[in-house]
Structures are given as C-alpha cells and as structure tokens.
Design a protein around this motif. Structure first.
Motif, PDB file in Angstrom:
ATOM      1  N   ASP A   1      -1.000   1.095   7.014  1.00  0.00           N
ATOM      2  CA  ASP A   1      -0.839   1.423   5.601  1.00  0.00           C
ATOM      3  C   ASP A   1       0.210   0.556   4.916  1.00  0.00           C
ATOM      4  OD1 ASP A   1      -2.721   3.481   5.815  1.00  0.00           O
ATOM      5  OD2 ASP A   1      -1.208   4.913   6.470  1.00  0.00           O
TER       6      ASP A   1
ATOM      7  N   GLN B   1      -1.565  -5.134   2.874  1.00  0.00           N
ATOM      8  CA  GLN B   1      -2.996  -5.122   3.153  1.00  0.00           C
ATOM      9  C   GLN B   1      -3.560  -6.478   3.592  1.00  0.00           C
ATOM     10  OE1 GLN B   1      -5.033  -2.024   3.143  1.00  0.00           O
ATOM     11  NE2 GLN B   1      -2.862  -1.792   3.614  1.00  0.00           N
TER      12      GLN B   1
ATOM     13  N   SER C   1       2.126  -9.529   7.038  1.00  0.00           N
ATOM     14  CA  SER C   1       2.023  -8.275   7.778  1.00  0.00           C
ATOM     15  C   SER C   1       2.826  -8.346   9.072  1.00  0.00           C
ATOM     16  CB  SER C   1       0.549  -7.983   8.106  1.00  0.00           C
ATOM     17  OG  SER C   1      -0.266  -8.060   6.967  1.00  0.00           O
TER      18      SER C   1
ATOM     19  N   ARG D   1     -10.406  -6.240   5.084  1.00  0.00           N
ATOM     20  CA  ARG D   1      -9.097  -6.867   4.986  1.00  0.00           C
ATOM     21  C   ARG D   1      -8.504  -6.962   6.378  1.00  0.00           C
ATOM     22  NH1 ARG D   1      -7.798  -7.347  -0.419  1.00  0.00           N
ATOM     23  NH2 ARG D   1      -5.914  -8.445   0.238  1.00  0.00           N
TER      24      ARG D   1
ATOM     25  N   TYR E   1       0.850  -1.198   0.000  1.00  0.00           N
ATOM     26  CA  TYR E   1       0.000   0.000   0.000  1.00  0.00           C
ATOM     27  C   TYR E   1       0.883   1.245   0.000  1.00  0.00           C
ATOM     28  CZ  TYR E   1      -3.964   3.039   1.265  1.00  0.00           C
ATOM     29  OH  TYR E   1      -4.921   4.024   1.298  1.00  0.00           O
TER      30      TYR E   1
END
Length: 467
Positions: A270, A273, A288, A282, A211
C-alpha cells in the motif's frame, strides 16, 4: 578514557512515544464516531441540524489537530531515540578504534607524545558525537513545543505526513499511522528484472504515486532527486542487487553520516504504487525499493510524520540541508512571528537551488489555511504527455486546465520549477483535487502563484549539491 552518553533517555523516549501513539488511536476512534454521527442523520434539516453539523465539524477539526500533534510528537521522540542509538554505535566504534590504535602504538614503542595525540583526537571525536546528541535533544524539545503536544494546536512542525482518519489532518486523508506498512509483497522475478534495469541505468522509473502510507515527505524527496540526471544517477549508485542475499542492497546514511546497508526483499503493498505496466497492472520501481529501505531503517511503524530534511540526510549523508520558511521577526528582541512571506533572499535561495538541480521540497504544515485551501489562477497538468515525464518543469502549457485547485494541508510537494510569477510543484499523490474536492484528472504537476506558495507553503527544504 570513559565515553558516556545519556542512553537512559532513549529508554524513556520510546515508551512515551508509544503512549502518545496509543492516545492518537483513541482520539482517532472518537473522531470517526463524530463523523459517523454526522453522516447518520442526512435527512435532519433546519437550524438545529445546521448547528449540530457545525459543532461536530469543529470537534472533528480539534480532534484532528490533537491527533496530528500526538503523532508528530511521537515521531520526534522516536527520531531522538534513533539519534541516541546511532551515537552509541558511533562511540562504541570509536572506542574499538582507539583501543586498537593505542595497543599498536604501545607495542611499537611509539613516543608518548604520539600516544597522547591519539587520545586527544579520540576525545575530540567523542565531544563531537555528544554535541550532535545535545543538538538533537534541543531540536526535539523545540519541535515538541512547536507542535503544541498536550494542547490543541493545528500547526505542525514542518513535518508532512499522514491524515488522522481518512479526512483532514496531516497528509489529507492518505491513510493513518501504521496503515500500509503491515502489508508487504515479495519481489517477483519480473519485478527483480525490471528493478535491476532501473538500478543499472538501462531503464527509467515512473514518478512517485503515494497510496495509503503517509510518507509524502519521503516520496516528494525521492521525486526531487529524480528531477535531474545527476540525482537519478545518485539514487542508482546506492542500490545494487546481491545474488548471495537475493536482495537489493540500499545504502542509506544515519544521523552521523555513516553509511548503512539495508537489505530489501519486498515492498509495501500500500506504499508507492510504482510503475504503470499497462492493462491496469502496476509494479514496484526503484522508488518503492527506497521506500521499503527507509521503512526498515526507521522501524516500519514510524514512516508517517517525517521531515524532508531528515529524508535528504538519510539519502545523501549530508548533514543539515538549509531550510527557508515564511516566519519573519518583529517585536521585542526580534521575536519570531509568522507573516507567510519569503524574503527576497529566501526566494533567491529557492530559485538557485532549483536551477542547480538540487532537491527542493515544500511543506504546507503551518501554512495559512484559515480561509480555506484554494489556490486560484492555478494550472494542473490535465493534458499530460509522455515528454512531461522527462521535462516536468515544462509540462504546464496552454492545453492544460486553469482554475481553482485545492492545496492539501500538512502535505509535502516537490518543487520542480519557478519563475517570476509562478511556482510549479508535483503532488506525490500523482493527482490534484479541484476546489470541490474531485480528482482533477492530472498527473500531479500543478503551477500556482508565488502569492499562494507563500500563503500555503510555510517551509521549503533545500538539499545540498548532488554528491
């Protein structure tokens, strides 16, 4: 025995890096002003208007190049400072181990030759640590020369990262330095349950989806490990849930290959995602968690502008994965020149690595974008199906749209398949753009010709065998 290292270099490197980042932000504001001035006069027509727009675009391009150079240079200095910090830690650890061993040997009345052997081994280890610092210093100096810090150079050092002000530059508009890392979200109970299932192997995760943070080099590397079952298992094996800490513990490796445990309790809002939960929702996935762990390891602010080789080392602990690039040699004493061609041996290296399931990541910094960024005879996965997630190497077929697509400059892609004519890549943006800049409506998988790969992808980082 005195163990010394140039720690003062670290104290000098960080302020210089900060000053370069400050300079980049100043230039970023100037570039934004140039864009605003061009957009402020949409009705101005004629020769003078065309000349103004052409000049402003050239100025914007030059500013972008300077911003990229400053950010890349700052990142190199910070990476060098990190190497120095890790070397200091390693030497302190060595000093403690040697001291304990010598005391034990003396207390036990060990022969003098044994005591001398301990000292000799320690001295050898210290020399090895200092050698790595010296190598890092030389690599940093070479990288700073390559990116042209202080000059208007458009060629990066092989790092793929982040755009300067949302248009052009390294990362092609995926945010700017420091963007995205400030906003973080705590894991919910639902997140923790899903992430624990992914860590223990009872659930899979979606491909990466970059992102605002310019860490394409890191997300593309994670995606490269996710291409094989062995790679997925390796990622799982290095994440565990700690009830005591109420955190995920991610094991990364420092410059010297020593494991470091990072506690992760939140993720970048940010950043990647994560997984598609349906209904427009999401949620974070295991990628992540790794992204946040790597950000903590680096200090958060310098996630943008990195190298796949560094990401591979941090994930695997393997030092020095091979790199192939399109530079050839010619001229006096074999001077290096950029010919935008891979040798047959280099093609074979890439092919074999993909075949073996090793992580392979390609970057476009230094590619030939002099006449544009269009890949012709390319095919994007516009007819994406569920099976494509399990077999991305076979995702492209006759149902997908072929034509002209953009290749992002200063960006990193995962290499997922290769044959005699084509190379299949995955863009960590989770989509590609048509030649006119619009979203192609695909899932990020794109197949291009070998000729376009040589033209645009100046460097290919190849990881070692999955440990």
């Amino acid at each position: 025995m005195r163990l010394r290292a140039p720690w003062s270099a670290r104290s000098r490197a960080l302020p210089v890096a900060d000053s370069w980042r400050t300079g980049a932000r100043v230039l970023d504001k100037a570039a934004s002003g140039v864009v605003s001035s061009r957009l402020a006069v949409p009705s101005w027509q004629g020769a003078s208007a065309d000349a103004f727009r052409s000049s402003s675009r050239r100025l914007e391009t030059d500013l972008d190049a300077s911003i990229t150079s400053l950010l890349d240079g700052a990142s190199r200095l910070e990476a060098y400072a990190q190497v120095l910090a890790e070397a200091k830690e390693a030497l302190e650890r060595l000093r403690a181990l040697v001291g304990a061993a010598l005391l034990e040997a003396v207390d036990a009345g060990a022969p003098a030759v044994l005591v001398a052997g301990v000292r000799y081994a320690a001295a050898g280890a210290a020399v090895g640590i200092r050698a790595r610092v010296s190598i890092a210093a030389m690599q940093t100096a070479a990288a700073l020369n390559a990116v042209g810090v202080g000059a208007s150079s458009r060629v990066g050092s092989g790092a793929a990262g982040v755009g300067a002000h949302g248009g052009g530059g390294v990362g092609a508009g995926k945010g700017k330095d420091d963007d995205g890392t400030g906003s973080k979200t705590k894991f919910s109970d639902e997140d923790i349950r899903r992430l624990r299932q992914q860590a223990d192997g009872s659930s899979d995760w979606d491909p990466v989806d970059q992102y605002k943070i310019g860490d394409c080099y890191f997300l593309a590397t994670l995606d490269a490990y996710s291409q094989s079952e062995e790679g997925e298992q390796f990622l799982r094996d290095h994440v565990r849930w700690s009830e005591e800490d109420q955190a995920f513990i991610v094991t990364l490796h420092n410059f010297f290959g020593f494991p470091e445990e990072i506690k992760v309790t939140d993720y970048y809002t940010d950043g990647n995602q994560g997984d598609d939960l349906g209904g427009g929702r999401r949620g974070p996935n295991l990628m992540s968690v790794y992204e946040r762990a790597y950000g903590q390891y680096l200090g958060d602010h310098n996630l943008p502008n990195g190298r796949p080789a560094d990401a591979m080392r941090a994930i695997s602990g393997q030092y020095g994965p091979p790199v192939v690039d399109t530079r050839g040699t010619s001229g006096f004493l074999g001077a290096v020149r950029e010919d935008h061609e891979y040798t047959d041996e280099e093609w074979s290296q890439i092919e074999q690595a993909v075949k073996d399931g090793r992580p392979v990541v390609a970057t476009t910094a230094g590619g030939d974008f002099g006449d544009g960024n269009t890949a012709s005879d390319a095919t994007a996965n516009t007819d994406a199906r569920a099976a494509d997630r399990q077999h991305p190497d076979a995702a492209i077929d006759t149902h997908d749209r072929s034509g002209d697509y953009q290749i992002a400059e200063g960006h990193a892609y995962t290499v997922i398949a290769i044959d005699d004519k084509y190379v299949t890549l995955r863009n960590p943006w989770a989509h590609n753009n048509l030649a006119n800049g619009s979203d192609a409506g695909d899932d990020g998988i794109i197949r291009i010709t070998r000729e376009d790969y040589e033209k645009y992808f100046a460097r290919t980082d190849i990881g070692g065998e999955i440990p």
